[in-house]
Structures are given as structure tokens and as C-alpha cells.
Scaffold this active site. Sequence first.
Site, PDB file in Angstrom:
ATOM      1  CG  ASP A 165      -1.991  -1.088   1.145  1.00 20.58           C
ATOM      2  OD1 ASP A 165      -1.971  -1.886   0.204  1.00 20.58           O
ATOM      3  OD2 ASP A 165      -2.818  -1.154   2.076  1.00 20.58           O
ATOM      4  CB  CYS A 179      -2.251  -2.709   5.345  1.00 18.86           C
ATOM      5  SG  CYS A 179      -3.859  -1.884   5.198  1.00 18.86           S
ATOM      6  CE  LYS A 221      -3.594  -4.286   1.210  1.00 20.51           C
ATOM      7  NZ  LYS A 221      -4.416  -3.480   2.123  1.00 20.51           N
ATOM      8  CB  VAL A 228       2.335   2.443   4.956  1.00 17.15           C
ATOM      9  CG1 VAL A 228       3.727   3.033   4.895  1.00 17.15           C
ATOM     10  CG2 VAL A 228       1.616   2.682   3.631  1.00 17.15           C
ATOM     11  CD  GLU A 269      -7.447  -0.264   2.788  1.00 20.85           C
ATOM     12  OE1 GLU A 269      -8.551  -0.222   3.370  1.00 20.85           O
ATOM     13  OE2 GLU A 269      -6.366  -0.038   3.367  1.00 20.85           O
TER      14      GLU A 269
END
Length: 227
Positions: free
Chosen positions: A24, A162, A129, A157, A72
Site C-alpha cells: 500500500d 495492513c 485488495k 504501510v 487498498e
Amino acid sequence: MIGIDAIPYPYRFAPGSTALLVIDMQRDFVEEGGFGSALGNDVRPLMAIVPAVAALLQLARQAGMLVVHTRESHLPDLSDCPPAKRLRGNPSLGIGDVGPMGRILVRGEPGNQILPQLAPIAGEVVIDKPGKGAFYATDLQAQLQQRGITHLLVAGVTTEVCVQTSMREANDRGYECLVIEDACASYFPAFHQATLQMLTAQGGIVGWRATLAQLQAALAAFTGEHP
């Protein structure tokens, strides 16, 4: 096999069965003026790891490891975003709303993209995701199994959300995980440190941790022994 004097004990891996998982590193989370900073977070700890993540990517590519990037993200109609997630925290800006860099956590929007200096190259895997973990509602497990991956180097991160969730998911699936501690970060430095301790407690209950310098030294020694 490559050996690293990691915490809590040495970590050994073979490049051909190891993937680098970069979690991410998206503009909305990391850049000043993105969603993260709009919520009042100090993004400087996240920006500070960008050179380390870039160096880690270079190492993995040179060693011939599989590289996996995650984002994300949600479909534009938010059909993969549970209302409980969208409303969590009673935010002034929520998932799907128009933020400083386009619609927040929506695929294809400017803020949802990986930082240009860490962008995937041809042949690398990109996983979109809908949750915190890289394995939930994605084909990551199938992608790794298809390539015979057994070990994961993890960066990105945020450490306590996550990154930790993905490591715990990987641990439950039998992967041996090493988090590169100075190539991951949190908006809250105390959370970063506490998470590293939790992941490696009790003899490495979730995995191992080491620094980028330790990994660089281990790979250099391996290359020197095996021209």
C-alpha cells in the site's frame, strides 16, 4: 540459502522461492495533501521510508525475486466495500468520496496509485485488495502457490494495520515472513515499534524482523560466494 541475523533468530531463504511484498505505498496514504494528511495524520514518517523501499525493490529485482505490490482499493460502485468499513470512525471524508486526489480508495483514481518512484515494472504482480490484509478477497495465495513461493519479505504501510494484517494472514497460510523494519512505517511511531515487537515475540510467533542494511549485507555475501 541466504542467512540473516534477524530477530528473534536467524532467517534463511532462497531467492527463487521468496517474494517481496510491498504493502500500500499509495499516494493517498503517503503523500502530503493526500487522504492520510487530510485526516490530520503526519505523513512524514511514511515519506521517510520511500528511499528504503526503493532500495529494497532494487535488491529484490537484482536477486530475481518475485515482487508483489498491493493497493487498498475498491470498485467504483463500492460493491466490495462493506458499509461498516465506509462508516468506521464517522469520517468527514469517507471511502468513495471525492478527496484531494480524486475519489478515496477507488481503483483508477490518482490518489490510489502507487508512488511513481516505487511503481511496479513489467512482470511484477499488483494486487488490489478491498481489506486490510493482502490475502482477503484476492488471488494472492494462488499467485504465490503457482510460483512456488514459501518465504515473504514484507514492507510498506502502515505497520500496525495492513502490514501486520498481511503478515498474520501469511503466517496462517504457512509462509515464513521477514518484515524489513526500516522499510515500513506508521503515522504513529509508537505503534510501529509495538507492532514489530508483537510480530516477533514468543520466538517469532508471526515472523522475523531485520533492517535493510542486514538484508543488503546478506545478499552481498551470497552474491560474492555465488558469482
